[in-house]
Write a protein that holds these residues in place. Structure first.
Motif, PDB file in Angstrom:
ATOM      1  N   GLY A 352     -41.538  -8.842   1.135  1.00  9.99           N
ATOM      2  CA  GLY A 352     -42.095  -7.710   1.853  1.00  9.99           C
ATOM      3  C   GLY A 352     -42.272  -7.961   3.319  1.00  9.99           C
TER       4      GLY A 352
ATOM      5  N   ALA B   8     -52.545  -4.149  -2.785  1.00 13.90           N
ATOM      6  CA  ALA B   8     -51.582  -3.135  -2.351  1.00 13.90           C
ATOM      7  C   ALA B   8     -52.201  -2.292  -1.254  1.00 13.90           C
ATOM      8  CB  ALA B   8     -51.174  -2.268  -3.527  1.00 13.90           C
ATOM      9  N   GLU B   9     -53.497  -2.045  -1.375  1.00 10.63           N
ATOM     10  CA  GLU B   9     -54.203  -1.264  -0.361  1.00 10.63           C
ATOM     11  C   GLU B   9     -54.204  -1.992   0.985  1.00 10.63           C
ATOM     12  OE1 GLU B   9     -55.333   1.970   0.927  1.00 10.63           O
ATOM     13  OE2 GLU B   9     -54.857   1.763  -1.218  1.00 10.63           O
ATOM     14  N   VAL B  11     -52.116  -4.216   1.997  1.00 10.22           N
ATOM     15  CA  VAL B  11     -50.763  -4.198   2.546  1.00 10.22           C
ATOM     16  C   VAL B  11     -50.509  -2.872   3.256  1.00 10.22           C
ATOM     17  CG1 VAL B  11     -48.318  -4.177   1.974  1.00 10.22           C
ATOM     18  CG2 VAL B  11     -49.828  -5.805   0.862  1.00 10.22           C
ATOM     19  N   ARG B  12     -50.904  -1.799   2.594  1.00 12.50           N
ATOM     20  CA  ARG B  12     -50.641  -0.477   3.166  1.00 12.50           C
ATOM     21  C   ARG B  12     -51.342  -0.324   4.518  1.00 12.50           C
ATOM     22  NH1 ARG B  12     -51.932   2.885  -1.287  1.00 12.50           N
ATOM     23  NH2 ARG B  12     -50.214   1.787  -2.287  1.00 12.50           N
ATOM     24  N   LEU B  15     -49.620  -1.943   7.481  1.00 12.10           N
ATOM     25  CA  LEU B  15     -48.248  -1.528   7.789  1.00 12.10           C
ATOM     26  C   LEU B  15     -48.077  -0.988   9.192  1.00 12.10           C
ATOM     27  CD1 LEU B  15     -46.959   0.053   4.508  1.00 12.10           C
ATOM     28  CD2 LEU B  15     -46.222  -2.025   5.640  1.00 12.10           C
TER      29      LEU B  15
ATOM     30  N   ASP C 122     -42.056   3.261   1.867  1.00  6.93           N
ATOM     31  CA  ASP C 122     -42.015   2.103   2.726  1.00  6.93           C
ATOM     32  C   ASP C 122     -41.486   0.883   1.987  1.00  6.93           C
ATOM     33  OD1 ASP C 122     -43.240   1.194   5.509  1.00  6.93           O
ATOM     34  OD2 ASP C 122     -43.232  -0.420   4.034  1.00  6.93           O
ATOM     35  N   GLU C 125     -43.840  -2.247   1.744  1.00  6.12           N
ATOM     36  CA  GLU C 125     -44.887  -2.109   0.736  1.00  6.12           C
ATOM     37  C   GLU C 125     -44.304  -2.249  -0.667  1.00  6.12           C
ATOM     38  OE1 GLU C 125     -46.624   1.732   0.602  1.00  6.12           O
ATOM     39  OE2 GLU C 125     -47.825   1.146  -1.136  1.00  6.12           O
ATOM     40  N   ALA C 128     -43.695  -5.781  -1.431  1.00  4.82           N
ATOM     41  CA  ALA C 128     -44.938  -6.507  -1.669  1.00  4.82           C
ATOM     42  C   ALA C 128     -45.380  -6.290  -3.120  1.00  4.82           C
ATOM     43  CB  ALA C 128     -46.020  -6.035  -0.708  1.00  4.82           C
ATOM     44  N   ARG C 129     -44.999  -5.154  -3.693  1.00  5.95           N
ATOM     45  CA  ARG C 129     -45.392  -4.874  -5.085  1.00  5.95           C
ATOM     46  C   ARG C 129     -44.355  -5.377  -6.075  1.00  5.95           C
ATOM     47  NH1 ARG C 129     -46.720   1.315  -5.407  1.00  5.95           N
ATOM     48  NH2 ARG C 129     -46.982   0.769  -7.600  1.00  5.95           N
ATOM     49  N   HIS C 155     -48.749 -10.265   5.199  1.00  2.58           N
ATOM     50  CA  HIS C 155     -49.395  -9.042   4.727  1.00  2.58           C
ATOM     51  C   HIS C 155     -50.875  -8.999   5.080  1.00  2.58           C
ATOM     52  CE1 HIS C 155     -45.819  -7.787   2.737  1.00  2.58           C
ATOM     53  NE2 HIS C 155     -45.770  -8.812   1.941  1.00  2.58           N
TER      54      HIS C 155
END
Lengths: 462, 424, 295
Positions: A352, B8-9, B11-12, B15, C122, C125, C128-129, C155
């Motif tokens: 990522g 995940a939050e 990471v978002r 961004l 994105d 993202e 990353a998942r 991240h």
């Protein structure tokens, strides 16, 4: 006969030898029942005769042509009456040019002393003789060896292996020319450098901070003894190279990164050749650009800002040199970046990371040694670059770090000292060779180190 | 994982910041390319802007009365008389007639509009047409350099106009009448160097370059190819071979000026060869380009697939036959391409040639390999160092010619590669 | 991107690794019906919902109309002869094909009911998942610690050094590598053995706490002992992650996966519970493959 005509004659003789050898092998083969009873094809018998005929003659010709001038000069000089014998080599070359001018008829005999006229006659005679001897020697060597080659056309002789062996040696000689060239370079700079250090002490050259190589032309002339401290030249070279690197490295590196990581095929196919064009432009053109456009622009601009800038500022020369080196840096970086395995990129992207993060944190560190090697090669280019600085940097040996002032470089001084009138063993001329030796050593060192780094880097990913 | 969601939050949230960085990084790259390309554009526009006027010359066309009495000449075929005759007067008289308000009193000022060489031009014309003597002809002769500069660059503050106010008015009027004209500068392409900018041409330098390049090509191509063949096909794996390779790689990066020192010390001082001649220039450039040619030739040989070699060896060809009959022809396009590129480098090279004396002022077009000559880039260097802007203009024009040669050589190399390229 | 085409490279590697499928494919055109998959391609609790997926490189179609579900926390194995498109298909799941200019993906690919190829989606993202482990171990030329910490750092997952240390330790523990490397975290990763490197790459992927881990023949470059170690690891990981694995080893598929999907020339031929695929395949191509008639 002129060497050029002799050369042609030798080639013609070789061709004749080829034809004769070829014909003889065929005629020998005839009674035996055809050429298949020969050990080699007729072509090889002919080729062997031609090589025998040509090579020794060419070697003789080459050696004679190379050394005859020097030998004749020495003979002429030594034939001069005692009181005219030149005291120094510089005198000798002056005297010689006078003699040869008389001999060629470009200087009317009325302008020269009697011994000179005699020497001129002698020179003419010697030249005639030398030419005659050379012609006779070359032709006889060629005919004799060619005849031997022809005589030795026998069905049992394996001409092919012999021809191939000779060719192999020829090829080797061509490859070994590289060694000879290096030896020649070392010989030519080392000898004069050695003589330079007999005139000027070691310490002055390496640690002196004054450079003004104007020595007295004649012994009775009142002139300052020249100063030969290379520090200002050294710092000047460094300053200009540093400016060049400041332009070339970021621009070259970033454009390489953009082209290899971001640009699509179409952009790449347009931009890359354009960048390479920068590398193909002759340095004299860059020098012209730096001296006549960039330097005035910089000094005008600085003046409008109220800053004093020289019209031959280090900034102009360095900046333009940087532009010249951009494609060099970018193509080397491009190679190095592409040598980083794709899996490394994938590994980072799959976690990522953005492209720039991948570039900055994975690819760039991995490619760093290779890039460093490339930059060192570029530095070696910058310090050896001549035309831009000759045209755009000055002659004044200032010890300064201000890019708006005039500095001079090692290469500029070499050119200045060796163009125009020169005496051969004055400290001034010898100094040019000493500077050349320093330049050679510095670039050699940089190149060896850089190539080693790059090679090591490549092995890491092979 | 329990915290997968919250991560995940995180990471978002990061961004936006990261993409900003990404965009900035990309912009740096574009900026770098823009800088490099704009340097290229500025360089070209600068040189074209400075030099395109170098391709035009300024001439004076007028009716000239070739009066024998005025010229002290009664037979144009008599060489002795031709040497002594006055060729200035008829031109001057003709020009005075054209210039409104000019009289005998200011003949000096009028004469300064004519090129000092114009009388020679007239002599040559008469030599070619002796029967013109005593007639009136419409002739075109070169204008003075000062007129040339004024006609091309009036109003350009960079150029200093040397003509007086009155002369300037005359020239303006002459231009209006069509007497003073600018046309294609054939002089630039048909003559050697000169102290007078409007008489200076590049022919001498072009021929000098050509001769030097012939020497370089004739020596460096066969030697380079032979060396490459040896290293790729025959060289044993030993210290000597390694040493040769190290030498070649280093020589490729040795500054060109060092080769000039080599030429000076070995060819000129040791062998006693003459200075400033194309042969010595060619020898120096040969040594300089050899590494390039060897390296590219080796690459070309390497790209010939082993299957070809095996096929030839399989039917009993000797190693040398394999190389000369099969490998060499297949590698030839690559070798030629590399050599052309090496030649292009050599053509643009200046520094080493300065040291072996090819920097002298030479008017005559060289006629052979052992005659004093200069080369195109050195000619550029010489003119660029002149304080006269008219020479700078010629230097730019000469650069354009040089670049045209280089571009066509590179185009040739690319074309050759495209046409003869083989895909294995 | 540079000229090296990653997909092509990996395909080329496969050619070296396994024999090329025999040429007698002609009659199979009749056996395979495009878009038709036998067995049980769909699941109720789907993590990935993939419908009518087509992938092409220029004019070449690499994936032909495939529909498949990947369930939450299952281990699904993709098998098939080389060049069958299994790696290409895997790379679609975290858009690793993006970097290939000529690669075109169509159809509906959803992760948790969100379209993967949506333009607003994105990719950072997404990746990353959905983490990925590659065929050849590809540690960065950095220290072991930095390798694992790389993902969390970019991240911004750790606020403090101690957090980062904890993530690194946990990831290395989960990858079963902690005991081996805890004393030399500063050593460069390239000095490790191949098996360790691959487990390090797994640790690196785990460190960002992905929901799915894609594995592209993760053991093909490893010796049997290292392979066994990695397989063990996969079994442990299957409790917390969804794992999609491409493998050319049928035994490996049988050992590690819950479900197995058989690919053939860009078609998805059969999907079923692993033991069913290996004991009683429904499609005759699957049977030919697992009985070793080709592949």
């Amino acid at each position: 006969m002129q060497p050029a005509n002799l050369l042609l004659l030798t080639i013609v003789l070789s061709m004749v030898a080829y034809g004769l050898g070829y014909a003889r092998s065929r005629s020998l083969a005839m009674p035996m029942g055809g050429i298949r009873y020969l050990k080699s094809l007729p072509f090889y018998y002919g080729a062997r005769a031609a090589l025998w005929c040509g090579i020794p003659a060419l070697i003789v010709l080459g050696l004679w042509a190379a050394f005859q001038g020097k030998v004749i000069q020495t003979l002429v000089i030594s034939s001069l009456p005692q009181e005219m014998l030149p005291a120094s080599e510089g005198r000798a070359s002056l005297l010689l040019s006078k003699i040869s001018n008389v001999a060629n008829g470009s200087l009317p005999p009325g302008f020269a002393e009697a011994p000179i006229l005699e020497a001129a006659e002698r020179l003419k005679a010697l030249r005639e003789q030398s030419r005659l001897f050379m012609s006779v020697l070359v032709v006889s060597v060629s005919v004799l060896a060619g005849f031997l080659g022809w005589i030795r056309v026998r069905p049992a002789a394996n001409a092919r292996t012999q021809v191939e062996a000779i060719l192999k040696w020829l090829f080797f000689a061509c490859a070994a020319l590289a060694i000879l060239t290096t030896v020649g370079i070392i010989f030519s700079v080392a000898l004069e450098t050695f003589r330079f250090f007999q005139l000027i002490p070691f310490t002055e050259f390496f640690f002196g901070s004054q450079w003004s190589p104007q020595t007295a032309l004649r012994a009775d002339q009142v002139a300052a003894q020249g100063a030969f401290g290379m520090i200002p030249l050294f710092t000047g070279t460094l300053l200009i190279s540093a400016i060049a690197m400041l332009v070339a490295v970021p621009v070259g590196l970033l454009s390489a990164i953009y082209l290899s990581e971001y640009a699509n095929k179409k952009v790449r196919s347009v931009v890359k050749p354009l960048l390479e064009m920068l590398a193909g432009i002759p340095t004299v053109v860059y020098g012209f650009f730096a001296a006549l456009t960039v330097a005035p622009f910089i000094s005008d601009f600085a003046a409008s800002m109220g800053i004093d800038a020289s019209s031959q500022s280090a900034l102009a020369a360095g900046g333009v040199m940087g532009i010249m080196i951009i494609p060099f840096v970018s193509s080397l970086s491009d190679d190095v970046i592409n040598a980083v395995p794709q899996t490394m990129r994938d590994g980072s992207l799959a976690l990522g990371a953005t492209q720039s993060e991948t570039m900055k944190k994975v690819i760039f560190p991995a490619a760093l040694p290779g890039i460093m090697g490339g930059v060192l090669l570029a530095v070696s280019r910058a310090i050896g670059e001549t035309m831009i600085v000759v045209m755009a940097a000055g002659l004044a040996a200032n010890l300064t770090a201000n890019p708006l002032e005039t500095v001079t470089t090692v290469t500029v001084q070499i050119v200045t000292l060796l163009t125009g009138d020169q005496e051969f063993d004055s400290a001034k001329t010898l100094a040019a060779f000493a500077l050349g030796a320093m330049l050679f050593l510095a670039t050699l060192l940089l190149n060896v180190v850089a190539l080693k780094i790059v090679r090591k880097y490549r092995e890491q990913y092979d | 994982m329990t915290d997968q969601r919250s991560q995940a939050e995180i990471v978002r949230q990061s961004l936006k910041r990261r993409y900003r960085k990404e965009r900035r990084f990309r912009a740096y790259g574009i900026l770098a390319i823009a800088i490099a390309l704009s340097a290229l554009v500025v360089l070209f526009t600068d040189i074209i802007g400075k030099g395109y006027t170098g391709f035009t010359k300024t001439t004076i066309t007028m009716e000239v009365n070739l009066d024998g009495e005025m010229m002290y000449l009664d037979d144009a075929t008599d060489e002795k008389q031709m040497k002594m005759a006055d060729f200035v007067e008829p031109l001057l008289q003709a020009l005075i007639k054209q210039v409104p308000g000019a009289t005998e009193e200011n003949r000096e000022a009028v004469r300064d509009l004519l090129n000092p060489y114009a009388s020679n031009e007239l002599r040559e014309m008469l030599q070619a047409n002796p029967d013109w003597l005593g007639t009136t002809q419409t002739l075109t002769v070169l204008a003075h350099t000062d007129v040339d500069v004024y006609a091309k660059h009036a109003g350009d503050s960079a150029y200093s106009i040397k003509l007086s106010e009155r002369q300037q008015q005359w020239v303006d009027q002459l231009i209006e009448k069509g007497v003073v004209q600018t046309s294609f500068n054939d002089v630039f392409f048909t003559s050697g160097d000169s102290r007078d900018p409007s008489r200076a041409g590049i022919l001498g330098a072009v021929v000098g370059s050509l001769l030097t390049m012939i020497v370089t090509l004739v020596l460096s191509f066969p030697i380079g190819v032979a060396a490459a063949i040896y290293l790729e096909e025959f060289a044993p794996q030993n210290k000597l071979t390694d040493f040769i390779e190290v030498n070649i790689n280093n020589l490729a990066a040795v500054p060109s000026i060092i080769f000039g020192l080599l030429g000076l010390a070995v060819f000129i001082n040791l062998f006693g060869m003459p200075r400033s001649v194309p042969v010595v220039g060619g020898l120096v450039l040969t040594l300089m380009t050899l590494p390039t040619i060897i390296i590219s030739s080796r690459a070309a040989i390497k790209s010939v697939p082993p299957s070809i070699r095996e096929a030839a060896e399989g039917i009993g060809a000797s190693k040398m036959q394999v190389v000369l009959h099969h490998v060499l022809p297949l590698a030839m396009p690559g070798m030629l391409t590399g050599s052309i590129i090496g030649m292009a480098q050599a053509l643009g090279e200046t520094a080493p040639l300065l040291l072996i004396g090819m920097v002298a002022f030479i008017v005559d077009v060289p006629g052979g390999f052992f005659e004093s000559a200069t080369v195109l880039p050195v000619q550029v260097f010489l003119w660029a160092g002149s304080p006269e802007l008219a020479f700078i203009e010629r230097a730019s024009a000469a650069i354009m010619v040089l670049l045209a040669f280089l571009v066509s050589m590179n185009a040739l190399a690319i074309g050759l590669r495209k046409r003869l390229e083989r895909r294995w | 991107m540079n000229t090296i085409n990653p997909a092509v490279t990996s395909e080329a590697d496969q050619y070296q690794a396994e024999p090329v499928a025999p040429v007698r494919e002609q009659p199979e055109e009749t056996i395979i019906e495009e878009g038709k998959t036998v067995g049980r391609p769909f699941a109720d609790n789907a993590k990935f919902k993939l419908r009518d997926v087509n992938v092409s490189y220029g004019d070449t179609r690499a994936i032909k109309n495939i529909s498949l579900d990947v369930a939450k926390n299952e281990v699904i194995a993709f098998i098939g002869p080389s060049g069958c498109g299994k790696s290409t298909f895997l790379r679609c799941l975290n858009r690793m094909n993006d970097s290939i200019e000529i690669c075109k993906v169509t159809g509906s690919l959803q992760l948790d009911d969100q379209d993967i190829y949506d333009r607003r989606r994105d990719v950072v993202e997404l990746r990353a998942r959905v983490g990925m482990v590659f065929q050849k171990p590809n540690p960065f030329p950095k220290s072991i610690y930095d390798n694992v910490a790389y993902g969390p750092r970019i991240h911004g997952l750790a606020n403090r050094k101690s957090d980062l240390d904890e993530i690194v330790e946990n990831s290395l523990r989960k990858a079963g590598l902690w005991g081996e490397v805890k004393d030399r975290l500063d050593a460069t990763a390239t000095g490790m053995s191949g098996g360790q490197q691959q487990r390090l790459c797994i640790a690196r992927a785990i460190a960002v706490s992905p929901e799915v881990i894609l594995m592209d023949e993760p053991c093909s470059a490893l010796d049997p002992i290292a392979t066994a170690r990695v397989e063990e690891l996969m079994a442990e990981m299957s409790e917390s992650y969804t794992i999609v694995i491409v493998t050319h080893s049928m035994q490996q598929a049988a050992r590690v996966s819950n479900r197995t999907a058989y690919f053939h020339l860009g078609h998805l031929v059969e999907v079923n519970e692993t033991n069913k695929v290996f004991t009683s395949p429904e499609h005759e191509l699957t049977e030919s493959y697992i009985t070793g008639r080709f592949g």
